[in-house]
Design a protein around this motif. Structure first.
Motif, PDB file in Angstrom:
ATOM      1  N   ASN A 667     -38.391  67.462  14.091  1.00  0.00           N
ATOM      2  CA  ASN A 667     -39.317  68.592  13.997  1.00  0.00           C
ATOM      3  C   ASN A 667     -40.022  68.883  15.317  1.00  0.00           C
ATOM      4  O   ASN A 667     -40.800  69.832  15.408  1.00  0.00           O
ATOM      5  CB  ASN A 667     -40.368  68.305  12.916  1.00  0.00           C
ATOM      6  CG  ASN A 667     -39.747  68.121  11.554  1.00  0.00           C
ATOM      7  OD1 ASN A 667     -38.790  68.808  11.201  1.00  0.00           O
ATOM      8  ND2 ASN A 667     -40.285  67.182  10.780  1.00  0.00           N
ATOM      9  N   HIS A 671     -34.219  73.548  17.644  1.00  0.00           N
ATOM     10  CA  HIS A 671     -33.408  73.469  16.437  1.00  0.00           C
ATOM     11  C   HIS A 671     -31.996  72.946  16.695  1.00  0.00           C
ATOM     12  O   HIS A 671     -31.452  72.177  15.897  1.00  0.00           O
ATOM     13  CB  HIS A 671     -33.337  74.849  15.769  1.00  0.00           C
ATOM     14  CG  HIS A 671     -32.515  74.842  14.520  1.00  0.00           C
ATOM     15  ND1 HIS A 671     -32.946  74.242  13.357  1.00  0.00           N
ATOM     16  CD2 HIS A 671     -31.260  75.363  14.256  1.00  0.00           C
ATOM     17  CE1 HIS A 671     -32.013  74.380  12.428  1.00  0.00           C
ATOM     18  NE2 HIS A 671     -30.988  75.061  12.947  1.00  0.00           N
ATOM     19  N   TYR A 672     -31.419  73.333  17.849  1.00  0.00           N
ATOM     20  CA  TYR A 672     -30.035  72.938  18.096  1.00  0.00           C
ATOM     21  C   TYR A 672     -29.907  71.437  18.408  1.00  0.00           C
ATOM     22  O   TYR A 672     -28.801  70.892  18.424  1.00  0.00           O
ATOM     23  CB  TYR A 672     -29.428  73.766  19.236  1.00  0.00           C
ATOM     24  CG  TYR A 672     -30.096  73.573  20.586  1.00  0.00           C
ATOM     25  CD1 TYR A 672     -29.667  72.592  21.466  1.00  0.00           C
ATOM     26  CD2 TYR A 672     -31.153  74.398  20.965  1.00  0.00           C
ATOM     27  CE1 TYR A 672     -30.285  72.424  22.694  1.00  0.00           C
ATOM     28  CE2 TYR A 672     -31.772  74.240  22.188  1.00  0.00           C
ATOM     29  CZ  TYR A 672     -31.333  73.250  23.055  1.00  0.00           C
ATOM     30  OH  TYR A 672     -31.947  73.084  24.263  1.00  0.00           O
ATOM     31  N   SER A 674     -32.002  69.189  16.676  1.00  0.00           N
ATOM     32  CA  SER A 674     -32.664  68.481  15.580  1.00  0.00           C
ATOM     33  C   SER A 674     -31.728  67.564  14.805  1.00  0.00           C
ATOM     34  O   SER A 674     -32.141  66.521  14.311  1.00  0.00           O
ATOM     35  CB  SER A 674     -33.322  69.482  14.621  1.00  0.00           C
ATOM     36  OG  SER A 674     -32.342  70.352  14.078  1.00  0.00           O
TER      37      SER A 674
END
Length: 726
Positions: A667, A671-672, A674
């Motif tokens: 978190n 995002h890529y 995570s």
């Protein structure tokens, strides 16, 4: 052990349909939604613990460090020979039992570190101690699982203990440490498992884990007194639990009282009873006289087969002309002793030294004489005269012919007291050799009796009383105990018993009727142990370890100076990582408190995971503090190995904090990244941990042929600090 994987203390992301096979395996490991996964990981941890601990367990094939003490104690249990030690008996009894059951005959002397084990069946004792040490790794796994219900946290915590070379070193030999650590960790396993049974109170499992905890607590305290720290930890756990029960208004007071009584039975009564049982076995098995007799009272010694007082038959009354030994009546007091050496310059008059000595010795013999005449020979027909309360006497040291003497010179160590010396030639001295006999609670002119009476010897001119201290003299006094003349004549340390009363003209009497019962011997044993512990001071010129050095792995401890060489040092990745984890815990706790105070919104999943982490870490920090901070208040000599109980808890704390951070990382990154950050960081952590173990393993398994090319060896490359003296 039943495993309930439905207990979840933290939220996990759902397994996405788009994950590849490896990602799915990692996600299942993180979620641990199947008992098979838990048992598979637990099994691997146990196998690795066994492999690392039992590898090379027979090396080195010579006595290592304190094996010289605890191997010897094991031999004495096998031979039933009495001895003195500052620790309770259970650990030493177990070592003796391990040796006996594996064929060791108890004849090896264990004189000094480095003595070869050639032809000695020592391996059984090492293997059994190592087996108890190997249990620490699965114990840590179970403790962290029960606290967090996180399989990664349990694995991380147990791995930190698994790959610490210091714990590996400390638990591979014939020592008390693997036994003590086993019982400490077992106590914590018991209390966390018991806590997990709170929804099924008073069931079979509930009672089992309660009694299991009590049994482990008794083992901790019965091995070393530092086991009291885990007793305090379990006590605080229990108080918190009872307070929660009391605070639940749906529980009637009778229900809370029932819980209290059950815990009192399992965690107080059971350990105390077992503790007494261990001492009863100890005092029953060790029934033969040994070199520790002198630390105990005359009545205690009379129970030891082979002791001069065993079924003693000697005169009860003391006559002029008798040869006696005088033992200080203080529990743990020694025998009045002298030798041909003089007090040095600056330590009072340069006359013969008077000390107390804890062992039987010919230099403990004294001749009882009237103050104004010499006694006749034992073969003479002169009438027998007995020593009475209030008599004035002289005491002549039999081997040297010097009289017990005092004057107004300062004592060498206790400056407010007067010096006691040996003075004169062949029993001829001066008026400062005269002492008055005072029997405690004695009638006027009552006959002085051996063993039975406590006697005070008051100097005729100075008015002070002969006293034995628990203070050691410097090296010039051979580190024996100081004897002075005490101006405070009513000090209890001024009292003496007469032993070994030799006078052929008097009829002999049996002293069996004065034998102490178990409770008296139990209490005396503890007084002697406490005095022995308080006397463990650094010797003159000795460099001792300091508690502040331990968590930073500042300096190790030599275990074996032979070939191979063993050096006790922690894995720096573990030690320094544990310090970082402590900082992170307090930072997380502070940040969480700040957010709560300011009303920050935290999602329920994150809130539940954080609360579980902080609760588990709080208990682990408390355990670490209880097993570490008290050493700052101790005046006794300290060593690096005293830190390792605390290390277990700080390592588990690191595992829990590391798991929380790893779960939080997805978190905190784009995002890529995570989906990949968790396995990559986890893999990096384990890689560093395992590689550090590989680098430092020679310290535990043995460093060979270090000289003369040590500076070019691979071992030299891991000497990161100059204070690491391997």
């Amino acid at each position: 052990m039943a495993l309930d994987t439905s207990k979840k203390g933290k939220s996990h992301p759902k397994v996405s349909q788009g994950l590849n096979t490896m990602d799915k395996i990692i996600m299942k490991y993180r979620r641990c939604d199947s008992p098979h996964i838990w048992w598979a990981v637990f099994g691997v941890v146990c196998l690795l613990a066994a492999a690392t601990r039992f590898y090379n367990v027979g090396q080195p094939e010579h006595v290592v460090w304190d094996e010289t003490h605890f191997g010897k104690f094991g031999s004495w249990y096998i031979n039933r020979t009495f001895f003195f030690d500052v620790h309770p008996p259970l650990g030493k009894m177990l070592i003796g039992a391990f040796g006996y059951l594996t064929g060791y005959d108890g004849t090896f002397p264990f004189v000094k570190p480095g003595d070869s084990y050639e032809g000695v069946n020592y391996l059984g004792m090492r293997v059994c101690c190592t087996a108890m040490g190997a249990c620490l790794v699965p114990f840590a796994f179970i403790i962290v699982w029960e606290m967090t219900f996180s399989l990664p946290a349990a694995t991380l915590s147990s791995s930190l203990i698994l790959f610490d070379v210091g714990l590996l070193t400390l638990t591979q030999y014939i020592l008390l440490d693997p036994i003590l650590l086993f019982f400490i960790m077992g106590s914590v396993v018991g209390i966390v498992k018991f806590h997990g049974q709170q929804k099924k109170p008073f069931g079979v499992s509930w009672w089992f884990w309660l009694c299991f905890t009590g049994f482990m607590l008794s083992g901790s305290v019965s091995t070393k007194f530092v086991g009291l720290f885990v007793v305090l930890y379990v006590g605080l756990h229990t108080i918190k639990n009872l307070w929660d029960l009391y605070g639940d208004l749906s529980n009637p007071l009778s229900y809370v009282a029932k819980h209290f009584l059950a815990r009192a039975l399992g965690l107080i009564v059971l350990p105390i009873v077992l503790y007494c049982v261990y001492f009863y076995i100890h005092l029953t098995v060790l029934c033969k006289s040994g070199n520790g007799d002198g630390f105990y009272s005359s009545a205690f010694q009379s129970q030891l087969e082979g002791n001069s007082l065993f079924n003693a038959s000697m005169p009860l009354e003391v006559a002029y002309g008798a040869e006696v030994s005088l033992k200080n009546a203080r529990t743990g007091g020694g025998y009045l002793h002298s030798h041909i050496h003089l007090y040095p310059e600056g330590a009072g008059a340069r006359q013969q030294q008077i000390t107390t000595y804890s062992h039987k010795d010919f230099n403990n013999k004294w001749l009882v004489k009237k103050w104004n005449e010499e006694p006749g020979d034992w073969e003479d027909d002169e009438p027998i005269e007995l020593v009475k309360n209030g008599d004035l006497i002289r005491l002549e040291h039999v081997p040297t012919g010097r009289n017990l003497h005092s004057h107004r010179e300062q004592a060498p160590v206790t400056k407010r007291h007067h010096q006691v010396t040996g003075y004169g030639e062949n029993g001829i001295g001066d008026v400062n050799d005269v002492w008055r006999v005072e029997i405690v609670n004695g009638e006027e002119e009552e006959m002085a009796k051996a063993v039975v009476h406590k006697i005070r010897f008051v100097h005729y001119l100075v008015g002070c009383a002969l006293m034995s201290h628990n203070k050691q003299l410097p090296k010039w006094g051979y580190e024996q105990m100081e004897v002075t003349c005490n101006p405070n004549v009513h000090d209890p340390n001024n009292l003496w018993n007469i032993e070994d009363n030799v006078f052929p003209k008097l009829p002999n009497s049996s002293f069996a009727i004065y034998a102490p019962h178990f409770i008296e011997k139990f209490l005396e044993s503890h007084t002697v142990m406490f005095q022995g512990n308080s006397g463990l001071k650094p010797k003159e010129g000795e460099i001792t370890s300091q508690p502040w050095q331990w968590p930073i792995n500042f300096k190790g401890q030599h275990f074996s100076g032979g070939n191979p060489r063993i050096y006790l040092l922690g894995n720096p990745v573990v030690f320094w990582g544990n310090l970082l984890a402590l900082v992170l815990y307090f930072s997380l706790y502070t940040w969480d408190s700040f957010q709560n105070k300011r009303g920050f919104y935290i999602t329920p999943g994150v809130r539940a995971r954080r609360d579980k982490t902080l609760e588990a870490c709080g208990w682990l920090v408390m355990a670490w503090a209880l097993h570490y901070l008290p050493f700052y208040a101790m005046g006794r000599i300290l060593y690096f190995h005293h830190y390792f109980p605390a290390l277990l808890f700080s390592s588990m704390l690191t595992g829990v904090i590391m798991d929380y951070l790893l779960e939080s990382l997805p978190n905190m990154v784009p995002h890529y990244l995570s989906s990949s950050v968790y396995p990559w960081v986890t893999g990096l952590f384990y890689s560093i941990l395992i590689y550090s173990f590989y680098l430092f393993a020679p310290l535990a398994y043995g460093m060979h042929n270090l000289d003369p090319s040590f500076e070019n060896s691979t071992v030299h490359q891991i000497r990161w600090l100059d204070t690491w003296e391997f």
